[in-house]
Design a protein around this motif. Structure first.
Motif, PDB file in Angstrom:
ATOM      1  N   PRO A   1       5.379   6.002   4.752  1.00  0.00           N
ATOM      2  CA  PRO A   1       4.298   6.169   3.771  1.00  0.00           C
ATOM      3  C   PRO A   1       3.209   5.106   3.952  1.00  0.00           C
ATOM      4  O   PRO A   1       3.514   3.928   4.142  1.00  0.00           O
ATOM      5  N   GLY A   2       1.955   5.542   3.898  1.00  0.00           N
ATOM      6  CA  GLY A   2       0.842   4.616   3.993  1.00  0.00           C
ATOM      7  C   GLY A   2       0.481   4.187   5.396  1.00  0.00           C
ATOM      8  O   GLY A   2      -0.475   3.436   5.601  1.00  0.00           O
TER       9      GLY A   2
ATOM     10  N   GLY B   1       7.140  -0.126  15.361  1.00  0.00           N
ATOM     11  CA  GLY B   1       6.147  -0.959  14.695  1.00  0.00           C
ATOM     12  C   GLY B   1       4.761  -0.375  14.650  1.00  0.00           C
ATOM     13  O   GLY B   1       3.810  -1.068  14.288  1.00  0.00           O
ATOM     14  N   GLY B   2       4.634   0.893  15.024  1.00  0.00           N
ATOM     15  CA  GLY B   2       3.330   1.536  14.949  1.00  0.00           C
ATOM     16  C   GLY B   2       2.529   1.529  16.232  1.00  0.00           C
ATOM     17  O   GLY B   2       1.444   2.101  16.288  1.00  0.00           O
TER      18      GLY B   2
ATOM     19  N   MET C   1     -14.273  -2.715   8.966  1.00  0.00           N
ATOM     20  CA  MET C   1     -13.455  -1.564   8.581  1.00  0.00           C
ATOM     21  C   MET C   1     -12.575  -1.085   9.721  1.00  0.00           C
ATOM     22  O   MET C   1     -11.703  -0.243   9.531  1.00  0.00           O
ATOM     23  N   SER C   2     -12.780  -1.629  10.925  1.00  0.00           N
ATOM     24  CA  SER C   2     -11.885  -1.308  12.043  1.00  0.00           C
ATOM     25  C   SER C   2     -10.626  -2.162  12.026  1.00  0.00           C
ATOM     26  O   SER C   2      -9.670  -1.890  12.758  1.00  0.00           O
ATOM     27  N   ILE C   3     -10.614  -3.204  11.192  1.00  0.00           N
ATOM     28  CA  ILE C   3      -9.421  -4.045  11.063  1.00  0.00           C
ATOM     29  C   ILE C   3      -8.368  -3.269  10.277  1.00  0.00           C
ATOM     30  O   ILE C   3      -8.676  -2.701   9.227  1.00  0.00           O
ATOM     31  N   PRO C   4      -7.133  -3.207  10.750  1.00  0.00           N
ATOM     32  CA  PRO C   4      -6.100  -2.466  10.021  1.00  0.00           C
ATOM     33  C   PRO C   4      -5.967  -2.917   8.574  1.00  0.00           C
ATOM     34  O   PRO C   4      -6.092  -4.101   8.270  1.00  0.00           O
ATOM     35  N   ALA C   5      -5.760  -1.953   7.682  1.00  0.00           N
ATOM     36  CA  ALA C   5      -5.513  -2.166   6.243  1.00  0.00           C
ATOM     37  C   ALA C   5      -6.767  -2.434   5.430  1.00  0.00           C
ATOM     38  O   ALA C   5      -6.682  -2.670   4.235  1.00  0.00           O
ATOM     39  N   THR C   6      -7.960  -2.393   6.049  1.00  0.00           N
ATOM     40  CA  THR C   6      -9.182  -2.597   5.281  1.00  0.00           C
ATOM     41  C   THR C   6      -9.553  -1.327   4.519  1.00  0.00           C
ATOM     42  O   THR C   6      -9.407  -0.216   5.027  1.00  0.00           O
TER      43      THR C   6
ATOM     44  N   SER D   1       4.328  -1.276   4.668  1.00  0.00           N
ATOM     45  CA  SER D   1       5.746  -1.484   4.988  1.00  0.00           C
ATOM     46  C   SER D   1       6.363  -2.422   3.962  1.00  0.00           C
ATOM     47  O   SER D   1       6.098  -3.627   3.949  1.00  0.00           O
ATOM     48  N   ILE D   2       7.176  -1.851   3.086  1.00  0.00           N
ATOM     49  CA  ILE D   2       7.882  -2.633   2.076  1.00  0.00           C
ATOM     50  C   ILE D   2       9.361  -2.287   2.149  1.00  0.00           C
ATOM     51  O   ILE D   2       9.744  -1.249   2.700  1.00  0.00           O
TER      52      ILE D   2
END
Length: 311
Positions: free
Chosen positions: A103-104, A121-122, A206-211, A258-259
């Protein structure tokens, strides 16, 4: 899948989160600038994981090696190749959930677009990729510092260490805002239509992951202001062109997806189930993000500076 950033100062990053190494190739750096592995390492150390409980406990020394483009301590004008070996990837942590979309994460989108994905790890979608951006960005920021006196400084917007620690103990995560100040940027960078400086900075951040959000100057707060008030402010750009004044930005980062709490997920067949993600993850990705934001800003301004002098 494109992994190239910039027009004249071009940066190609390569490598996967759980592969043998990460790296970057910098093409377009002027010759004659002093650069060393020690200089680049100082910025990688700021991003390095495992330095506190507020970051992932993955132990990576992130030691950089310069493979080409530097001779007798100076850039030669040829492509600069950089490599950072991965040392502490535990791919077995992902074996149990390799058939499930986390998820996410970008898992489902990657599978849909490419028909294949690296579940460890993606792969390329992992924020581990940003280590190469920091290495490349350190070269850009050194040149701008020496040539133009430009400085890049980023920091977390809030004192949220306690909230991060609480989320970590709960097996959860939180988001945060990173502030970025660019001091003494070169004047007359950018163009008034599509290649506006603020537009390119927004794209880079905005290309940085999670932004999930970007502001420049007063940002969304400017929508609540009057012209007589806003016109008095120093904003750093007018019509997309830098005016030499400081540029201030904010970048919003979402909570780490990732939690360790159980979450509902689905697989490629559309089946639903519950998964628990193992491994080591940042309870707040923004903690290590300031140097990444600085690096991306440096890449943008370096590329624009080269364009401005190329005529």
């Amino acid at each position: 899948m494109s992994s190239i950033f910039g027009k004249l100062f071009k940066v190609s990053t390569w490598g996967e989160s759980h592969g043998k190494a990460m790296g970057a190739v910098v093409d377009g750096c002027p010759s004659g600038m002093e650069i060393s592995e020690e200089y680049i390492q100082a910025f990688l150390d700021r991003r390095r994981p495992g330095q506190s409980l507020l970051t992932t406990q993955r132990k990576e020394s992130d030691v950089v090696k310069i493979l080409s483009g530097v001779f007798e301590g100076k850039t030669t004008g040829t492509p600069i190749s950089l490599i950072i070996e991965n040392e502490d990837h535990l791919s077995a942590d992902y074996e149990a959930i390799k058939d499930w979309y986390r998820p996410g994460h970008a898992d489902e989108a990657y599978d849909s677009k490419y028909g294949f994905r690296d579940y460890r790890g993606g792969g390329r979608s992992s924020a581990r990729e940003t280590v190469a951006r920091v290495a490349a960005g350190s070269i850009a920021r050194k040149f701008l510092s020496e040539k133009c006196g430009t400085r890049f400084t980023a920091w977390l917007d809030e004192g949220i260490e306690g909230e991060i620690e609480k989320a970590r103990k709960d097996g959860d995560s939180i988001g945060a805002v990173v502030c970025l100040r660019i001091e003494n940027p070169p004047k007359n960078l950018g163009e008034p239509v599509f290649d506006r400086t603020e537009a390119l900075l927004a794209m880079a951040m905005m290309s940085i992951p999670a932004t999930k959000g970007f502001e420049i100057g007063e940002g969304f707060n400017s929508a609540k202001m009057r012209g007589s008030e806003h016109n008095k402010l120093a904003v750093g750009t007018y019509g997309g062109i830098t005016n030499g004044e400081d540029i201030f930005c904010k970048i919003a980062f979402k909570p780490t997806p990732s939690i360790s709490l159980p979450q509902k997920a689905k697989n490629k067949n559309g089946e639903t189930g519950e998964i628990t993600i193992k491994g080591r993850h940042d309870p707040c990705v923004a903690v290590r993000a300031p140097v990444i934001a600085e690096s991306m800003a440096a890449l943008v301004l370096m590329d624009l500076w080269l364009q401005s002098i190329s005529g």
